[in-house]
Design a protein around this motif. Structure first.
Motif, PDB file in Angstrom:
ATOM      1  N   ASP A  23       0.902  -1.100  -0.071  1.00 27.30           N
ATOM      2  CA  ASP A  23       0.148  -0.022  -0.061  1.00 27.30           C
ATOM      3  C   ASP A  23       0.887   1.348  -0.039  1.00 27.30           C
ATOM      4  N   ILE A  24       0.848   1.930  -1.190  1.00 21.76           N
ATOM      5  CA  ILE A  24       1.498   3.271  -1.125  1.00 21.76           C
ATOM      6  C   ILE A  24       0.496   4.377  -0.916  1.00 21.76           C
ATOM      7  N   LEU A  82       4.364   3.838   3.133  1.00 22.91           N
ATOM      8  CA  LEU A  82       4.402   2.770   2.480  1.00 22.91           C
ATOM      9  C   LEU A  82       4.139   1.612   3.489  1.00 22.91           C
ATOM     10  N   LEU A  83       3.189   0.405   2.966  1.00 19.14           N
ATOM     11  CA  LEU A  83       3.159  -0.418   3.981  1.00 19.14           C
ATOM     12  C   LEU A  83       3.151  -2.104   3.010  1.00 19.14           C
ATOM     13  N   GLN A  84       3.987  -2.979   3.817  1.00 20.62           N
ATOM     14  CA  GLN A  84       3.860  -4.114   3.180  1.00 20.62           C
ATOM     15  C   GLN A  84       2.986  -5.097   4.323  1.00 20.62           C
ATOM     16  N   ASP A  85       1.763  -5.677   3.712  1.00 19.59           N
ATOM     17  CA  ASP A  85       1.062  -6.495   4.670  1.00 19.59           C
ATOM     18  C   ASP A  85       0.759  -5.858   5.928  1.00 19.59           C
ATOM     19  N   PRO A  94      14.669  -8.916   2.840  1.00 23.64           N
ATOM     20  CA  PRO A  94      15.046 -10.026   1.646  1.00 23.64           C
ATOM     21  C   PRO A  94      13.449 -10.462   1.392  1.00 23.64           C
ATOM     22  N   SER A  95      12.272  -9.992   1.924  1.00 23.76           N
ATOM     23  CA  SER A  95      11.047 -10.300   1.358  1.00 23.76           C
ATOM     24  C   SER A  95      10.695  -9.369   0.259  1.00 23.76           C
ATOM     25  N   ARG A  96      11.435  -8.217  -0.049  1.00 23.13           N
ATOM     26  CA  ARG A  96      11.049  -7.490  -1.113  1.00 23.13           C
ATOM     27  C   ARG A  96      12.774  -7.438  -2.092  1.00 23.13           C
ATOM     28  N   SER A 171       8.339 -12.218  -1.174  1.00 23.03           N
ATOM     29  CA  SER A 171       7.001 -12.131  -1.320  1.00 23.03           C
ATOM     30  C   SER A 171       6.669 -10.800  -2.355  1.00 23.03           C
ATOM     31  N   LEU A 172       7.783 -10.152  -2.740  1.00 30.54           N
ATOM     32  CA  LEU A 172       7.487  -8.774  -3.689  1.00 30.54           C
ATOM     33  C   LEU A 172       8.750  -8.800  -4.553  1.00 30.54           C
TER      34      LEU A 172
END
Length: 268
Positions: A23-24, A82-85, A94-96, A171-172
């Motif tokens: 989410d941006i 900016l949000l990740q999950d 490392p997930s991005r 995950s991204l």
């Protein structure tokens, strides 16, 4: 037909389980330059759903790559979140994983050692060596594990860069014109391979490209940006099944729509 349906369901479930939602929210960004402040992003609001493939189009230098850097956590936004999950993005993770235009392989390391670099840096290589072989097999380079970068073609080198990203099970995947330096035929082949990797692995993908056809061939949604400071001008949903055919008249119609938003439709 049942087997095909089951396979499709497995892919969709895999995507739901792995991909992150990004989410941006009201993001603006300003660079400090010797000549003063330079606004590059202007109140950008965008959500990438879990497992979704989104492409960003816009004029050169408008701020698309800057947005990718913010999503990657490489620098903080001047304004907005900016949000990740639902978790704030405040640093790289490392997930991005970012894949750049240049594969940036270390010439003194073998293909295997280049792919292993992330695990090695995190102290996980001894435990997870098998993930390096798995990542190389996923990009079709298992037989080249002991080769060196100078022995690879441009397309093979970029596949190594994808393997280096996939070894972390991201995950991204953040894609900053990853096919931009390839020759046209290799680029077309790599587009198909990238779609296959995304569909098989289930990560979310955020791509910057200047190639309208590439965006429409790869993505489920194409976001068109204005001149700098970038704001979102339009979103185009590409409701076409995979695998896609470049000669599909629906892609041609969507290409004209995208070019119209970019002010280039008079030439088509």
């Amino acid at each position: 037909m049942v087997a095909i349906a089951e396979q499709r369901e497995q892919v969709e479930n895999h995507q739901q389980n792995i991909g992150s939602q990004i989410d941006i929210c009201q993001v603006s960004h300003v660079f400090d330059t010797p000549k003063g402040k330079l606004p590059v992003l202007n109140q950008v609001n965008l959500t990438v759903q879990a497992g979704e493939f989104v492409a960003l189009l816009g004029p050169s230098g408008c701020g698309k790559s800057t947005l990718l850097r913010l999503v990657a956590g490489l620098e903080p936004a001047t304004q907005g979140t900016l949000l990740q999950d639902d978790e704030l993005i405040v640093r790289p993770d490392p997930s991005r994983i970012v894949v750049f235009q240049d594969p940036t392989l270390f010439p003194w390391r073998t293909v295997w050692d280049n792919v292993a670099l992330g695990l090695q840096a995190r102290g996980l290589l001894r435990r997870d060596r098998h993930r390096v072989d798995d990542a190389l097999n996923r990009v079709g380079l298992g037989e080249f594990a002991q080769s060196y970068p100078h022995q690879l073609s441009g397309g093979m080198a970029q596949r190594v860069a994808f393997a280096r990203a996939l070894v972390n099970d991201p995950s991204l995947l953040i894609l900053d014109e990853p096919l931009g330096k390839l020759d046209s035929l290799t680029r077309l082949a790599m587009q198909t391979e990238l779609v296959d990797l995304w569909r098989k692995n289930g990560f979310s993908a955020l791509l910057v490209t200047h190639d309208v056809e590439e965006a429409l061939f790869l993505a489920q949604r194409v976001v068109v940006f204005s001149e700098r400071p970038a704001r979102i001008k339009a979103e185009i949903r590409v409701d076409l099944p995979y695998p896609r055919h470049r000669g599909d008249p629906r892609i041609a119609a969507l290409r004209r729509e995208a070019l119209a938003h970019l002010g280039l439709d008079d030439s088509w």
